[in-house]
Scaffold this active site. Sequence first.
Site, PDB file in Angstrom:
ATOM      1  N   GLY A  54       1.986  13.110   3.537  1.00 46.26           N
ATOM      2  CA  GLY A  54       2.990  12.265   4.147  1.00 46.26           C
ATOM      3  C   GLY A  54       4.161  12.064   3.207  1.00 46.26           C
ATOM      4  O   GLY A  54       4.494  12.940   2.399  1.00 46.26           O
ATOM      5  N   LEU A  55       4.802  10.896   3.308  1.00 48.18           N
ATOM      6  CA  LEU A  55       5.956  10.548   2.479  1.00 48.18           C
ATOM      7  C   LEU A  55       7.088  11.557   2.624  1.00 48.18           C
ATOM      8  O   LEU A  55       7.781  11.892   1.656  1.00 48.18           O
ATOM      9  CB  LEU A  55       5.555  10.414   1.006  1.00 48.18           C
ATOM     10  CG  LEU A  55       4.495   9.358   0.677  1.00 48.18           C
ATOM     11  CD1 LEU A  55       4.169   9.372  -0.808  1.00 48.18           C
ATOM     12  CD2 LEU A  55       4.945   7.982   1.102  1.00 48.18           C
ATOM     13  N   CYS A  56       7.252  12.084   3.825  1.00 50.00           N
ATOM     14  CA  CYS A  56       8.306  13.078   4.073  1.00 50.00           C
ATOM     15  C   CYS A  56       9.126  12.707   5.305  1.00 50.00           C
ATOM     16  O   CYS A  56       9.567  13.585   6.051  1.00 50.00           O
ATOM     17  CB  CYS A  56       7.710  14.471   4.213  1.00 50.00           C
ATOM     18  SG  CYS A  56       6.365  14.608   5.414  1.00 50.00           S
ATOM     19  N   GLY A  57       9.309  11.419   5.518  1.00 48.06           N
ATOM     20  CA  GLY A  57      10.136  10.985   6.633  1.00 48.06           C
ATOM     21  C   GLY A  57       9.524  11.330   7.980  1.00 48.06           C
ATOM     22  O   GLY A  57       8.324  11.174   8.197  1.00 48.06           O
TER      23      GLY A  57
END
Length: 327
Positions: A89-92
């Site tokens: 994750g952590l990719c918008g």
Amino acid sequence: MAGGQERILRGRIRSVQATKKITRAMELIAGSRIVKAQQRVAAAVPYSEKITEVVRDLAAAGAGQGSPLLAGRDTVSTTCYVAIAGDRGLCGGYNAGVQRATEGEIKADVLAGKQYVVVPVGRKVEKYFRFRGYQLSQAFGGFSGAPSLADAKAIGAYVVELFTSGQVDKVELVYTRFVSAGNQEVVLRPLVPLTVETVAGGDGKAGPADAPTGDYEFEPDPSTILDSLLPSYVEARIYAALLNAAASEHASTQRAMKAATDNAEELIKSLSRIMNRARQDSITTEIMEIVGGAEALGSGNVKDPLPRDPQSVVETVHTHGGHASVG
């Protein structure tokens, strides 16, 4: 009370500063990986274009009439969606874009009374569809950041087997195409069967009807060549999609981490202003208490049972923690 609030604010500021360091580091790492991903996408373009050109010319020469990969089904009752997303994750909104696009196609098939199956590529998309009870086939993952040709071959062999065995009537790719570092788009591209329109445009795009073709002499015959090239063509198409998806993931991660770093900086400034204001209020309150106490002692409004000689007054002031001048 003010001192306790100041300690709480200091702790929050330290926590946000630590988070900011992490997001900044992730932003820099993603930025460095974008360059490598772009280079891999650019390096794969010549091979993809050339094999597309050869397959197109072979198909135009009448080869592959009996090839199972070129033979479309009269009725498409089951569609296989190869959804390519990320492992992390952590990719918008990168993963969410692929998930929404695939889910929209599935809902359209269900409303039309057709069947579907999803081949998830990436742990995030697999967890998303598995949690919601969608029909999943074999999952692939663990290489979204740096896919290899071997990964594309494994996916290609599996989906081709699904199509040739009759389990599905059509295979489509759902992935994020890398346009530039600031622009990516979720696309839906047909993969199998390889119709003339699909092959003509490359990467699932329909080419112009009057596109020029080369005049070749094939040895051995075109059908034999096409049968050996079609699996490689499918692998090249999947590999190009994986590379585009990897570059898009890094670009989305960089943007998301930059936004998080900027937000952390703004939060630190806001908390610092609140803490400074609280500290100033605390200091002002302490000064007012000291001044008020000194004035009360100097004016004699406070009943003091002790003797009023100068030495006793000084000792009394020191005992109460205040400061006063004795005239």
